[in-house]
Design an enzyme around this catalytic site. Structure first.
Site, PDB file in Angstrom:
ATOM      1  N   HIS A 193      -4.893   7.371  -0.498  1.00  0.00           N
ATOM      2  CA  HIS A 193      -5.255   6.159  -1.253  1.00  0.00           C
ATOM      3  C   HIS A 193      -5.442   6.436  -2.744  1.00  0.00           C
ATOM      4  CE1 HIS A 193      -5.651   3.036   1.689  1.00  0.00           C
ATOM      5  NE2 HIS A 193      -6.590   3.618   2.381  1.00  0.00           N
TER       6      HIS A 193
ATOM      7  N   HIS B  20      -5.952  10.458   4.910  1.00  0.00           N
ATOM      8  CA  HIS B  20      -5.734   9.024   4.674  1.00  0.00           C
ATOM      9  C   HIS B  20      -6.429   8.595   3.378  1.00  0.00           C
ATOM     10  CE1 HIS B  20      -5.794   4.682   6.279  1.00  0.00           C
ATOM     11  NE2 HIS B  20      -6.659   4.632   5.280  1.00  0.00           N
ATOM     12  N   GLU B  21      -7.708   8.953   3.242  1.00  0.00           N
ATOM     13  CA  GLU B  21      -8.447   8.536   2.041  1.00  0.00           C
ATOM     14  C   GLU B  21      -7.837   9.162   0.796  1.00  0.00           C
ATOM     15  OE1 GLU B  21     -10.337   6.092   2.537  1.00  0.00           O
ATOM     16  OE2 GLU B  21     -10.328   6.359   4.711  1.00  0.00           O
TER      17      GLU B  21
ATOM     18  N   GLY C  69     -14.910   3.481   8.638  1.00  0.00           N
ATOM     19  CA  GLY C  69     -14.733   4.916   8.874  1.00  0.00           C
ATOM     20  C   GLY C  69     -14.958   5.681   7.585  1.00  0.00           C
ATOM     21  N   ALA C  70     -14.342   5.189   6.528  1.00  0.00           N
ATOM     22  CA  ALA C  70     -14.452   5.830   5.218  1.00  0.00           C
ATOM     23  C   ALA C  70     -13.901   4.858   4.186  1.00  0.00           C
ATOM     24  CB  ALA C  70     -13.658   7.133   5.190  1.00  0.00           C
ATOM     25  N   MET C  71     -14.118   5.163   2.907  1.00  0.00           N
ATOM     26  CA  MET C  71     -13.594   4.297   1.849  1.00  0.00           C
ATOM     27  C   MET C  71     -13.153   5.157   0.676  1.00  0.00           C
ATOM     28  SD  MET C  71     -12.872   1.204   1.018  1.00  0.00           S
ATOM     29  CE  MET C  71     -12.169   0.686  -0.546  1.00  0.00           C
ATOM     30  N   GLU C  72     -11.995   4.768   0.127  1.00  0.00           N
ATOM     31  CA  GLU C  72     -11.266   5.626  -0.825  1.00  0.00           C
ATOM     32  C   GLU C  72     -11.715   5.449  -2.268  1.00  0.00           C
ATOM     33  OE1 GLU C  72     -10.021   3.089   1.001  1.00  0.00           O
ATOM     34  OE2 GLU C  72      -8.637   1.844  -0.153  1.00  0.00           O
TER      35      GLU C  72
ATOM     36  N   GLU D 257      -2.914   0.381   3.271  1.00  0.00           N
ATOM     37  CA  GLU D 257      -3.324   0.931   4.577  1.00  0.00           C
ATOM     38  C   GLU D 257      -2.179   1.504   5.403  1.00  0.00           C
ATOM     39  OE1 GLU D 257      -6.158   1.669   4.759  1.00  0.00           O
ATOM     40  OE2 GLU D 257      -7.130   0.303   3.349  1.00  0.00           O
TER      41      GLU D 257
HETATM   42 ZN    ZN Z   1      -7.449   3.093   4.218  1.00  0.00          ZN
END
Ligand code: ZN
Length: 827
Positions: A295, A291-292, A257-260, A314
């Site tokens: 992180h 959410h990201e 979905g995405a990455m931090e 997470e």
């Molecule tokens: Zn995450």
């Protein structure tokens, strides 16, 4: 390049060897279409004479030196470069050619079919940093990185740190703060960018050129959310955002979905909305953005020591994400969405044979770590944190977090470190709580046990807790208790439940109905309703003013259906009756999806058609009664499309030609493809028509949808072609292969695809040329989940008895568990 999974023991030993680590990384993206070149300079201290190894997985190693001395060829094997006879202070230089990928693993290269432009980005994933550099690829060897990039002078190049183009085609980036290798990225290509700044922080949003218009349309909302989240995190955490600028890049074919990545979060570009979306999708995007950002503190500033504490990343990011959406965005119902959407994922994962504790005591290697990116680490862990906050209070929770950030900033931490901080802040010993909630897997069931007085009031009420026999742990739960009083008002109180039976004396003598355990959704447990509530669910749902309470009732009904305690048709009928009147679009959308799953997998033959027709009729009612242009209208249209049978064929055909389109409904590219896909399943679409649609929509998304539409045709050749795309490496992108897998299997095509059931289990695990992770994705996406029969189950079990990559095994085992549930539901 083969690769050996890094074991925990190896990581511990290497962390004890390597000190004062830093990386210099020069990446050259101008060396051709297949490969690129990078030079990694690794500097570190060690005890003289010690040995260790670096990971690197190039196509071709050009040179490798340790302290100026070339390393022998034999030093390089299985993706590892052995370093023997270390000095007190060491420099390793590795020059190599690495392959671009089409699978979002390492350096992804994408050619946009819309305009032929080339885009790249680095996705180190958990184990793929060695696909673009040489490194010690483990989370507790954090190091500053000094990056330079050579690329087409017309490109935009962004990375974790601030960068400038120092000469045409040459970018130099400021040295980063200490970061783990799984957080190193760069984004390079003719991307376009929109800038803003807030509270002293520069921010940009980046997307490919063919998305420029969409980028400009969506950027104001994304910036608005980003700023609100930043402000709130600053208030909550007491530590300012620590990585300088905050860029967010939306890139093609991103596998997650995405990455931090610190300073440069990367999202899949489906999260820029090229067509109409529902409020649920906007809410979910907001939750991902939050959410990201969470992180940046949980994961980037303080990093788990090893992957056994993945939940420190997470679970917290998921909890903070939904919490902030509820607190500072236009979608305060985010916990409703979590409750009926994400949480179902957690319940499903926790009841599978592959279940594991939220915080496992041991994750042996990186393959095992990969498998834990699941509903337990995200959704169950998030729920457990809500429960923890209910136990110790928000003040103690937040002051514990602040102390944790203070103490471990720029370093690594473990469960014990977090518990120390929270125990100190709350004055409570959390060891027992952590043992029951974080160290033991599986889920409890809570049910009310009621004796009724002759006048219909509660004579006595107790909460009965059970656990599965293989995991006989009963947990403490702080839960809400809700019921309708005699005046029809919803009443709510909180109680603490522990052990097998918890009496609730305060309800004795109360004339209530619709008693709901866990009202407010503070805990993670399966909830059952009493026998008098079950037949009244439709009217109770209609009368219930709180969307979160309705979500819990739906969850309870869904759990009972999955467990084959309730007939699936009862759930489908309930959905068909209630959903057209459901005012919360998030709930309507989520429950339609569950009911559709029940229709397609839990209902056999004739019942399936009955359930499908009832649900399609409900979708049509929703569509016809919703406000023009509303999210509810779009949910109605999508649900009707997905459930359409021969009776709805003409209606859908009309929409494609602009006939009979409900006022306010945008039949845009996405809805057109959905309609075409459904008509394709129904045998109503020719190859030529798919070609014509693709000519209208030449985007990458159009290509994927066209593949899905072709694979969806009830045609033996189409199925053979789709199957081949799934099981044979052809250099196609991850998205294309997954689209083929999605189209291949359809509930309506059981006979046609029957020959592929056995072949799927025989050929997919043996497929070569793709990573275990990619094959795992395919095993889930292309699993024959609609072929619900003992024959499929037997084939699956036989395959699982053989050897295969652990990630493929995990995906197949989980899908097979779902299949077994579907079989039980049919029984
Ligand atoms: Zn995450």
């Amino acid at each position: 390049m083969t690769q050996r999974s890094l074991t925990h023991a190896e990581a511990v030993s290497r962390a004890a060897t390597v000190r004062q680590l830093s990386y210099g990384l020069e990446v050259d993206l101008t060396t051709g279409e297949e490969t690129f070149r990078s030079v990694t300079t690794v500097r570190f201290d060690a005890i003289p004479g010690a040995t260790t190894f670096l990971e690197a997985r190039p196509e071709r190693l050009l040179s490798a030196t340790l302290n100026g001395v070339p390393l022998p060829e034999s030093a390089f094997a299985d993706g590892r470069l052995a370093l023997d006879g270390l000095a007190a202070s060491n420099t390793v230089e590795v020059t190599a050619e690495y392959a671009y990928t089409r699978t979002s693993e390492g350096m992804h290269r994408f050619v946009d079919p819309a305009d032929g432009l080339v885009y790249t980005y680095a996705q180190p994933s958990i184990t793929d940093a060695p696909r673009f550099m040489a490194c010690f690829d483990q989370p507790d060897l954090k190091a500053p990185v000094t990056l330079s990039v050579t690329a087409d002078p017309s490109w935009l190049v962004r990375a974790n740190g601030e960068g400038t183009q120092t000469a045409p085609g040459r970018w130099e980036f400021a040295v980063t703060k200490p970061v783990a290798t799984y957080l190193i990225t760069l984004v390079a290509g003719p991307y376009v960018q929109v800038d803003d700044h807030h509270d002293g922080i520069d921010m940009a949003i980046v997307a490919r050129a063919s998305y420029a218009e969409i980028l400009h349309r969506d950027a104001p909302e994304i910036f608005m959310l980003t700023k609100a989240f930043l402000d709130r995190y600053h208030e909550l955490f007491g530590v300012r955002y620590p990585f300088g600028k905050y860029d967010q890049a939306f890139v093609p074919e991103f596998s997650w979905g995405a990455m931090e990545f610190p300073g440069l979060v990367v999202f899949r570009d489906e999260l820029l909305f090229r067509a109409a979306v529902t409020d649920t999708e906007r809410l979910e995007r907001a939750a991902i953005i939050a959410h990201e950002m969470a992180h940046m503190w949980f994961g980037d500033l303080v990093t788990m020591r090893w992957w056994d504490d993945l939940w420190l990343n997470e679970s917290f990011a998921t909890y903070m994400g939904y919490r902030l959406v509820a607190e500072v965005t236009p979608w305060p119902q985010s916990w409703t969405r979590f409750g009926v959407g994400r949480k179902s994922w957690g319940y499903a994962a926790d009841q599978r044979p592959s279940t594991h504790p939220i915080a496992p005591t041991e994750v042996v290697d990186t393959d095992a770590a990969f498998a834990n990116f699941d509903g337990i680490s995200y959704a169950k862990g998030c729920s457990a944190l809500r429960q923890l906050v209910a136990w110790i209070g928000d003040e103690a929770f937040l002051s514990g977090l602040r102390a944790y950030f203070d103490k471990h900033a720029w370093g690594n931490a473990t469960l014990a470190d977090l518990l120390d901080a929270l125990s100190q802040a709350s004055g409570r010993d959390l060891q027992a709580w952590a043992r029951d909630w974080l160290r033991t897997p599986q889920v409890n069931t809570l049910r009310p046990e009621i004796t009724w007085a002759a006048d219909g009031s509660y004579e006595s009420v107790a909460v009965v807790q059970t656990a599965p026999s293989a995991y006989p742990v009963l947990r403490p739960h702080r839960i809400g208790l809700g019921w309708f009083d005699e005046q029809g008002q919803w009443q709510r109180t909180e109680i603490e439940v522990s052990g097998e039976v918890t009496p609730v004396p305060l309800l004795s003598g109360v004339r209530g109905k619709g008693l709901l355990l866990n009202d407010g959704d503070l805990t993670f447990a399966k909830i059952r309703v009493d026998d008098r509530t079950r037949p009244e669910l439709a009217s109770l749902l209609a009368a219930q003013p709180d969307s979160l309470t309705r979500a819990l009732l739906w969850n309870s009904a869904w759990d009972a259906t999955r467990d084959a305690e309730w007939p699936a048709l009862e759930f489908v009928r309930l959905a068909a009756e209630v959903l057209p009147g459901e005012p919360d679009v998030t709930l309507a959308e989520s429950v339609f999806a569950l009911a559709r799953l029940a229709v397609n997998t839990y209902l056999p033959g004739a019942l399936r058609e009955q359930g499908r027709a009832a649900l399609a009729a409900a979708a049509r009612t929703l569509l016809e009664t919703a406000d023009a242009g509303s999210s509810r209208q779009l949910v109605g249209a999508r649900s009707l499309t997905a459930l359409a049978g021969p009776g709805e064929r003409e209606l859908l055909r009309g929409w494609l030609g602009g006939i009979g389109v409900p006022e306010g409904l945008a039949v845009d590219s996405e809805l057109r493809w959905s309609v075409l896909n459904r008509l394709s399943v129904l045998g109503d679409v020719s190859e030529a028509e798919i070609d014509a649609e693709l000519a209208r929509d030449t985007s990458a998304r159009g290509e994927q949808e066209a593949v899905r539409a072709r694979a969806s045709r009830p045609d033996p050749q189409a199925k053979a072609w789709a199957f081949d795309l799934v099981v044979t490496e052809q250099g196609r992108s991850n998205r294309i292969c997954i689209a083929a897998g999605q189209g291949l299997w359809q509930p309506e095509h059981a006979e046609l695809t029957e020959p592929y059931v056995a072949r799927f289990f025989a050929e997919l695990p043996a497929s070569t040329g793709r990573s275990g992770d990619m094959l795992g994705h395919l095993a889930s996406a292309a699993y024959p989940g609609y072929a619900v029969s003992p024959v499929t189950l037997a084939a699956a079990e036989q395959a699982l008895a053989g050897t295969m990559h652990p990630l493929v095994r995990r995906a197949l085992a989980d899908a097979t568990d779902d299949l077994a549930r579907a079989l039980r539901a049919r029984g």
